[in-house]
Design a protein around this motif. Structure first.
Motif, PDB file in Angstrom:
ATOM      1  N   CYS A  15       4.395  19.640  -7.323  1.00  7.81           N
ATOM      2  CA  CYS A  15       3.585  18.416  -7.302  1.00  7.81           C
ATOM      3  C   CYS A  15       4.418  17.153  -7.490  1.00  7.81           C
ATOM      4  N   VAL A  16       5.374  17.191  -8.393  1.00  9.61           N
ATOM      5  CA  VAL A  16       6.213  16.008  -8.636  1.00  9.61           C
ATOM      6  C   VAL A  16       6.983  15.654  -7.376  1.00  9.61           C
ATOM      7  N   ILE A  22       5.588  11.195  -1.006  1.00  9.48           N
ATOM      8  CA  ILE A  22       4.558  10.208  -0.644  1.00  9.48           C
ATOM      9  C   ILE A  22       5.050   8.811  -0.981  1.00  9.48           C
ATOM     10  N   GLN A  23       5.699   8.663  -2.140  1.00 12.33           N
ATOM     11  CA  GLN A  23       6.256   7.360  -2.517  1.00 12.33           C
ATOM     12  C   GLN A  23       7.332   6.926  -1.521  1.00 12.33           C
ATOM     13  N   VAL A  28       8.729   3.045   2.952  1.00 15.52           N
ATOM     14  CA  VAL A  28       9.151   2.735   4.321  1.00 15.52           C
ATOM     15  C   VAL A  28       8.064   2.005   5.106  1.00 15.52           C
ATOM     16  N   VAL A  29       6.814   2.448   5.014  1.00 16.43           N
ATOM     17  CA  VAL A  29       5.761   1.876   5.861  1.00 16.43           C
ATOM     18  C   VAL A  29       4.658   1.163   5.084  1.00 16.43           C
ATOM     19  N   GLY A  30       4.815   1.063   3.776  1.00 11.71           N
ATOM     20  CA  GLY A  30       3.783   0.430   2.966  1.00 11.71           C
ATOM     21  C   GLY A  30       3.732  -1.071   3.173  1.00 11.71           C
ATOM     22  N   GLY A  31       2.709  -1.663   2.636  1.00 12.17           N
ATOM     23  CA  GLY A  31       2.527  -3.100   2.745  1.00 12.17           C
ATOM     24  C   GLY A  31       1.538  -3.443   3.837  1.00 12.17           C
TER      25      GLY A  31
END
Length: 124
Positions: A15-16, A22-23, A28-31
């Motif tokens: 899980c970690v 995911i982070q 890379v594509v967030g925002g």
């Protein structure tokens, strides 16, 4: 009793690592802009000003977002030998690896929008 959510990998001890990956994706594509710019460039290469107009984004923010997309290998930048100099941006073949993510986000967003509209109608 509330349903217990399981790890995305199905293996609790991973899980970690799953959260870290995911982070990494979000880094890379967030925002607000990156996936919008990628979706616009799926139609073909565009010059800087054309892309700014299409996305309705300021040149300063667009420049920063494009630099980050280029740094991560998702967008290519070509300086054209024109007077005045023009710069074109296009997606790289690597950007295709995001297609499933973009399609899934589109589908979820469409479904969510319909749910919000439905709820709004029910409340009025």
């Amino acid at each position: 009793m509330a349903k217990k959510h399981t790890c995305i990998t199905g293996l609790e001890d991973e899980c970690v690592k799953a959260r870290l990956t995911i982070q990494d994706t979000l880094d890379v594509v967030g925002g607000k802009w990156k996936l919008i710019l990628i979706s616009i460039l799926r139609d073909g290469k565009l010059r800087f000003r054309e892309l700014a107009r299409e996305a309705e984004i300021s040149p300063r923010i667009l420049s920063k977002e494009l630099q980050e997309l280029e740094m991560n290998g998702l967008v290519s930048r070509t300086v054209c030998n024109t007077k005045p100099v023009t710069v074109e941006y296009a997606l790289t073949p690597y950007s295709e690896t995001l297609s499933e993510v973009i399609i899934a986000m589109h589908n979820w967003g469409k479904q969510h929008r319909e749910k919000v509209i439905e709820r709004s109608r029910a409340e009025s």
